[in-house]
Design an enzyme around this catalytic site. Structure first.
Site, PDB file in Angstrom:
ATOM      1  N   THR A 169      45.007 -15.868 -11.897  1.00 18.77           N
ATOM      2  CA  THR A 169      45.763 -16.490 -10.815  1.00 18.77           C
ATOM      3  C   THR A 169      46.490 -15.398 -10.047  1.00 18.77           C
ATOM      4  O   THR A 169      46.865 -14.371 -10.620  1.00 18.77           O
ATOM      5  CB  THR A 169      46.819 -17.457 -11.371  1.00 18.77           C
ATOM      6  OG1 THR A 169      47.741 -16.713 -12.165  1.00 18.77           O
ATOM      7  CG2 THR A 169      46.185 -18.509 -12.237  1.00 18.77           C
TER       8      THR A 169
ATOM      9  N   GLU B 256      43.865 -23.065 -13.321  1.00 17.58           N
ATOM     10  CA  GLU B 256      44.000 -23.526 -14.703  1.00 17.58           C
ATOM     11  C   GLU B 256      43.232 -24.811 -14.981  1.00 17.58           C
ATOM     12  O   GLU B 256      43.130 -25.246 -16.125  1.00 17.58           O
ATOM     13  CB  GLU B 256      45.496 -23.769 -15.024  1.00 17.58           C
ATOM     14  CG  GLU B 256      46.346 -22.510 -15.127  1.00 17.58           C
ATOM     15  CD  GLU B 256      46.869 -22.029 -13.771  1.00 17.58           C
ATOM     16  OE1 GLU B 256      46.315 -22.451 -12.729  1.00 17.58           O
ATOM     17  OE2 GLU B 256      47.825 -21.234 -13.757  1.00 17.58           O
TER      18      GLU B 256
END
Lengths: 541, 541
Positions: free
Chosen positions: B181, B325
């Protein structure tokens, strides 16, 4: 990634949250019963609580002898959500098979429709595992149950609040259901479904590439809920939020057409005889339907039937193929977009195949242990593999020759064309093996039956001194019509090479059939076993 | 049921058998490159063989710094099919983050587009795990690679026949991919995708209830393949047999519209800014498109944009929501059939939400540890759970407050209405917590920006002596326009209760932004931290 299990709870919980207001409609003796998913969910919880109260433990088998109705659907969820095993019993089996499978499964509780209680009478003293019978009906007289103690479903539910805690983490490998195949020889064989298998099978049924079950659908499973979980429709429809229409006990074609019209059914599923009946009804009494798919499986639909639906009724007709051992969806006939421009006859021929393998499974075409090419001509036994395909029978009883090196041997002989379309041509046991080559009895029969004079035809392989086996044909003529063997062979020659042609075509008054109307080929084979042997005098043995 | 694993091999093998003639089209510097799935499959095998030859072992990480093109797609399959881990690197990250994640992942091989080699220059001496760089391009000069040894992709492939045996039984729990991320504070966090997760996520994308990816589609992922696997489209599209169109390096809106028109794209996927650009291009140069879905995610699209696509261009516009995620698809905005009759404005409002949870996942709405009702008003943090949701970060680095009791805490504040539609209202960190109540900074901003005079608006919560926090608004006026704070408050009063209104509205020339154009709210919060405190003299600190 999280280790969350693929289990029925995830389907149930999702559905209850996302689609509480969708409808479950059941045709009853007096009209229709309707309730919404949220009421269904409440009753499911009450039933689970009742089962616990009756002492049903995780892993216990719970049998059903029931029609396609809302109570059966509640049992479909309440039993596996509690960790016990939903054992749907085919109420059309011979009574000795019903007895055998209840005992083999060791069902602890039996749910029985009040109309089906008489089925238990002849075997009432032989069901030692059964501790409770729960009778399905509005106001059933439970004293009529041959097996006691018996309780009324609605009264039972009434005693519980539904305050039950489900295990969201129920292992995906645990058993969800159990269904026995109808056996023509020997005992029925049990197929045990895991939670994982059913979840994945349900996902496969929601794919745009296959049956595309969706929230916008209203689904009518005509296929019985005691046949391979009604092809998995109850689980998939609830998950994806479709309205569900259940036809109740023994619907006629007129009942079905009426339900489809009144409830705006978009997907209905049944075997070819169901669709033949519906077609006849629609021809006699045309009605506007909302069907986006007439889903047909169980056996192959005649191309003429497919054509009638598509061209006369403007209802897309979709062939699917599978078996109890494959949960059941294994192939689905959808026209690939690149084939949409083919001539109508070619498109029909593709739609008449068993279709393309469903994503998630693997297949092989095997002959004598070797893979044969996918050329649309070479025949082999269809082998299947995947997470909703059985790898053994329940308790290992009856496996025999059905599983090999991690594959299910379907017993179906097929061709696969270069596009991947599977076409079943025979059962392995009915195939004629002539001089090392394979001849499809089914293809010969279909072509014979396409002859103007022929009403029915059966082809079997019998022993031959030189070629091991050769085909023998049996024909029944239509009333007032006839043809010579030479004429029939000339007719066959247009479609098949010379060595495929039957060595003899025998005219008979009737072809022996099984109780469900299938040709009893084994009887013909036994009777005509030596017909082509040198010492044979021409008469059946 | 069989214990066959859910792995990428089952996707690849199925696709190669069912759809060998479907197309992969890539926009290149000079035109388009086209090859069919069967050629793609052959090159995938050659690449797998090459990787083995280079010593890449199962479990090893293999990095990519690449655009959306056919070579990247080949790497997408060749790496995980060999059991190694596909690590897609976001080429827009600051160079120190690129260095960090290559080292954190311990990439053994790096695939780098020739145009991106300069990215390696500043960190060339700090990549100790990297043993080989493979340069993507038609005729790249490998000597230009700052990291050596470097090989040319095409030359490498040329040396191998593709005679490689894949492990059909590769464990479904083994890692398929890795994506970090982008972090605004601290180091990037790695999300590791399992084979199981990707297979299930792909099934979810094929559902008629969600994106319904199918064989009849031509799919254009504008979303980069270095962002959460281009939302999983490459895997799902290959499995379901769609044609795939890849836009190559840095496509302009005009390039995209041209590709959509020429290749008859049916599904294209990108963030709102992509669709804003496409809308502008389509308004200026109208073209006939075949799009059945403009798939939009990454952040919320303005309702006006949705309306433009649906009403002006007649292209259905579909909101999706997810994060690295969550693989990423978590919700998808589809109108339930029962809502189809609602007035247009209401339908638009529903379409503008993040939509319904995708089947296979579970969600909760949590505030202070307690579930809040799904009433469309109550706000809570969105928690997610399911087999394609991360339960930790790679090597456990950076987990912190993101996971709790088996749930992912998304950090997004949402409401869920009784139908299940999720509407994001804020990030947890941006929410204004006033006297125990929550105020959405995003809702205030959107309403301020809907005022005729306002160009941009940002709202942050700052410390307040009585209410803990109160909202402060910052506005930038459109050129030549202005409004008083009272006028703006009156405008807000039409939509919100009095206690939601900002304590002050501050006119600024510009709102500070991050490198990707998001409001830098943390800077405003820090600067105006004491603005409402008694000792404050009215100037920013």
């Amino acid at each position: 990634m999280m280790q969350t299990p693929l289990n029925l709870y995830s389907i149930y919980d999702y559905s209850q949250h996302m689609y509480p207001t969708k409808w479950i409609v059941t045709r009853t003796a007096t009209g229709t019963h309707r309730h919404q998913y949220r009421d269904f969910g409440q009753r499911v919880r009450q039933l689970s609580q009742a089962l616990r109260h009756l002492g049903v433990q995780p892993g216990d088998r719970v049998g059903t002898l029931a029609w396609n109705d809302y109570r059966h659907l509640e049992i479909y969820f309440a039993v596996p959500l509690s960790g016990s095993v939903l054992h749907t019993i085919n109420l059309r089996l011979p009574v000795e098979h019903v007895r055998y499978i209840i005992n083999h499964a060791q069902d602890r509780v039996l749910f029985v429709d009040e109309t089906l209680l008489p089925l238990l009478a002849p075997i009432k003293n032989e069901l030692s595992s059964v501790q409770h019978v729960i009778v399905l009906g509005d106001h059933p007289d439970v004293s009529q149950s041959p097996v006691q103690p018996a309780l009324a479903y609605e009264e039972l539910l009434h005693n519980f609040t539904g305050d039950v805690e489900y295990d969201a983490n129920l292992s995906e490998e645990s058993l969800l259901g159990l269904c026995y195949t109808s056996a023509t020889t020997g005992n029925p064989k049990g197929v045990a479904y895991s939670h994982r298998g059913i979840v994945l099978h349900s996902l496969a049924m929601g794919l745009a590439n296959t049956t595309a079950l969706a929230e916008s659908d209203t689904v009518l499973p005509v296929v019985p809920m005691f046949h391979a979980n009604a092809w998995g429709l109850p689980f998939a429809a609830v998950w994806f939020g479709a309205n569900i229409v259940l036809p109740g006990a023994a619907p006629t074609p007129r009942d079905l057409v009426q339900l489809m019209a009144e409830e705006a059914v978009t997907v209905a599923a049944g075997v070819p005889t169901v669709w033949l009946g519906v077609a006849r009804e629609l021809s006699q009494h045309p009605v506007e339907l909302s069907l986006r798919m007439a889903l047909c499986g169980g056996s192959a639909a005649p191309p003429a039937l497919i054509q009638t639906f598509e061209e006369t009724f403007h209802v897309p007709f979709a062939h699917a193929y599978g078996m109890t051992e494959t949960s059941p969806l294994a192939t689905f006939s959808r026209l690939k977009s690149a084939l949409a421009e083919r001539p109508a006859a070619e498109r029909l021929a593709i739609r008449a195949t068993q279709g393309l393998l469903v994503p998630g499974l693997s297949m092989r075409l095997v002959r004598d242990g070797i893979d044969v090419p996918w050329d649309g001509v070479s025949m082999g036994e269809l082998w299947l593999r995947g997470p909703w395909v059985a790898d053994e029978y329940y308790h290992g009883d009856g496996g025999g020759d059905h599983f090999e090196k991690g594959w299910l041997k379907t017993g179906d002989v097929a061709t696969i064309d270069p596009e991947g379309y599977v076409r079943l041509v025979d059962r392995t046991k009915d195939l004629v093996k002539s001089g090392g080559e394979w001849i499809s009895s089914v293809d010969l029969e279909n072509t014979l039956m396409a002859h103007d004079a022929v009403f029915e035809a059966a082809v079997v392989g019998v022993t031959h001194p030189k070629w091991d086996e050769r085909p023998l044909a049996f024909v029944v003529f239509k009333e007032g019509k006839t043809a010579t063997p030479e004429e029939l062979k000339a007719h066959l020659s247009q479609a098949f090479p010379k060595w495929w042609l039957p060595d003899a075509i025998i005219v008979v008054d009737e072809i022996p059939k099984t109780s469900v109307g299938k040709f009893m080929k084994r009887a013909l084979r036994d009777q005509y076993h030596d017909y082509l042997m040198p010492q044979n005098d021409g008469a059946p043995t």
